[in-house]
Design an enzyme around this catalytic site. Structure first.
Site, PDB file in Angstrom:
ATOM      1  N   GLY A  13      46.668  38.610  35.040  1.00 37.49           N
ATOM      2  CA  GLY A  13      45.279  39.502  33.853  1.00 37.49           C
ATOM      3  C   GLY A  13      46.192  41.067  33.821  1.00 37.49           C
ATOM      4  O   GLY A  13      47.583  40.909  33.635  1.00 37.49           O
ATOM      5  N   ASN A  82      46.409  47.565  42.318  1.00 34.91           N
ATOM      6  CA  ASN A  82      45.313  46.932  40.914  1.00 34.91           C
ATOM      7  C   ASN A  82      44.164  45.635  40.949  1.00 34.91           C
ATOM      8  O   ASN A  82      43.406  45.791  40.159  1.00 34.91           O
ATOM      9  CB  ASN A  82      46.156  46.682  40.093  1.00 34.91           C
ATOM     10  N   ILE A  85      38.177  43.045  42.236  1.00 32.29           N
ATOM     11  CA  ILE A  85      36.950  41.392  41.802  1.00 32.29           C
ATOM     12  C   ILE A  85      35.528  42.132  42.179  1.00 32.29           C
ATOM     13  O   ILE A  85      35.404  43.355  42.096  1.00 32.29           O
ATOM     14  CB  ILE A  85      36.445  40.572  43.536  1.00 32.29           C
ATOM     15  N   GLN A 144      26.136  45.891  38.606  1.00 29.79           N
ATOM     16  CA  GLN A 144      27.283  46.597  39.440  1.00 29.79           C
ATOM     17  C   GLN A 144      27.030  47.594  39.987  1.00 29.79           C
ATOM     18  O   GLN A 144      28.147  48.295  40.433  1.00 29.79           O
ATOM     19  CB  GLN A 144      28.344  46.432  38.321  1.00 29.79           C
ATOM     20  N   TYR A 147      30.754  47.631  42.577  1.00 30.03           N
ATOM     21  CA  TYR A 147      31.687  47.068  41.887  1.00 30.03           C
ATOM     22  C   TYR A 147      31.701  48.857  41.461  1.00 30.03           C
ATOM     23  O   TYR A 147      32.592  49.735  41.652  1.00 30.03           O
ATOM     24  CB  TYR A 147      31.935  46.606  40.714  1.00 30.03           C
ATOM     25  N   GLY A 178      38.338  50.003  30.048  1.00 25.23           N
ATOM     26  CA  GLY A 178      37.287  49.465  29.119  1.00 25.23           C
ATOM     27  C   GLY A 178      36.533  47.857  29.411  1.00 25.23           C
ATOM     28  O   GLY A 178      37.593  47.210  30.392  1.00 25.23           O
ATOM     29  N   ILE A 180      38.823  44.551  29.153  1.00 25.94           N
ATOM     30  CA  ILE A 180      39.843  44.188  28.544  1.00 25.94           C
ATOM     31  C   ILE A 180      39.380  42.381  28.543  1.00 25.94           C
ATOM     32  O   ILE A 180      39.003  42.232  29.451  1.00 25.94           O
ATOM     33  CB  ILE A 180      41.278  44.055  29.428  1.00 25.94           C
TER      34      ILE A 180
END
Ligand code: CAA
Length: 240
Positions: A13, A82, A85, A144, A147, A178, A180
């Site tokens: 990714g 980076n 999850i 989320q 997250y 944003g 991706i």
């Protein structure tokens, strides 16, 4: 100057694009991964970038893994946190496990990744810390809570590290991608994804390379006065 870089979640990714952009900039790169041995081996074969397996949610594993990378490749000058999850669910359905897994990987994982590297950066008077946050840490997102909390937390981490590292030649910055075109976004139900794309003025998902270029810029030797900043790359979907 040839620099050594560590990219967590660096074999797939956005992370894979970052690893390759730093390599193209002349860095020796180590990429970590959590579980997918096959993808990591393929990545190493195709790029020559070494991969290392550990769980960023574990301090012990991170410290041991980082020691091994430094032994094999030299002191780490650039660290890109980076690895991340998602465990999306509306709040009324979110379980404590879904909360904790995301906190462990996306937030505690940043501490576990940067903390063992930080003393060496201070001693050598040079460091580049780049944390991959998210548009959803800036604006929040339906389903989320977990997250978004971690990605907002990332911004607090870099602003604090920036103040602590500035006199030691260390910068700490965040990139907020944003939506991706990666497996993570492709896992969102198609109908929801289409509606998200409709909210992006650019009319498309971003490409991993468009994030990698932001990271490569922040990682370079001559970006030393950019410290505690956030680069948003989201196709005009959201302005801070
Ligand atoms: N805004 C408002 N309402 C929404 C919504 C949204 N964005 N998404 C879903 N809903 C609504 C649905 O329409 C549905 O409403 P009804 O009950 O009235 O039909 C309700 O919320 C969802 O109810 P469900 O019981 O069906 O929900 P679920 O338990 O099956 O969960 C979901 C579905 C997990 C929310 C799923 O829709 C989903 O994954 N949504 C996408 C979330 C998202 O955008 N995640 C970002 C992933 S990409 C990423 O994180 C990378 C990055 O950094 C940008």
């Amino acid at each position: 100057m040839a620099r050594t870089a560590l990219v967590t979640g660096g074999s797939r990714g956005i992370g894979a694009a970052i690893s390759q952009a730093l390599q193209a900039q002349g860095c020796t790169v180590a990429a970590t991964y959590a579980g997918n041995d096959e993808a990591a081996a393929k990545f190493t074969e195709e790029t020559g970038i070494k991969t290392y397996k550990w769980n960023v949610g574990s301090y012990e594993e991170s410290a041991a893994g980082i020691a091994k990378v430094e032994e094999e490749l030299g002191p780490i000058d650039i660290v890109v946190a980076n690895a991340g999850i998602t465990r999306d669910a509306p709040f009324h359905k979110m379980t404590p496990e879904q909360w904790q897994q995301v906190i462990d990987t996306n937030l505690t994982g940043v501490f576990n990744t940067v903390h063992p590297i930080w003393p060496g950066m201070r001693e050598r008077k040079f460091g580049r810390v780049i944390v991959i946050s998210s548009i959803n840490g800036q604006k929040g997102q339906f389903a989320q809570v977990n997250y978004a909390a971690t990605k907002a937390g990332d911004l607090g981490i870099v602003k604090s590290l920036a103040q602590e590292g500035a006199r030691a030649g260390i910068t700490a910055n965040a990139v907020c991608p944003g939506y991706i075109a990666t497996e993570m976004v492709m896992a969102v139900p198609e109908k929801v994804r289409e509606s998200i794309i409709g909210q992006i003025p650019a009319g498309r998902l971003g490409e991993p390379e468009e994030i990698a270029r932001c990271v490569a810029f922040l990682a370079s030797d001559d970006s030393g006065f950019i410290n505690g900043s956030t680069i948003s790359a989201n196709g005009a979907q959201f302005f801070v």
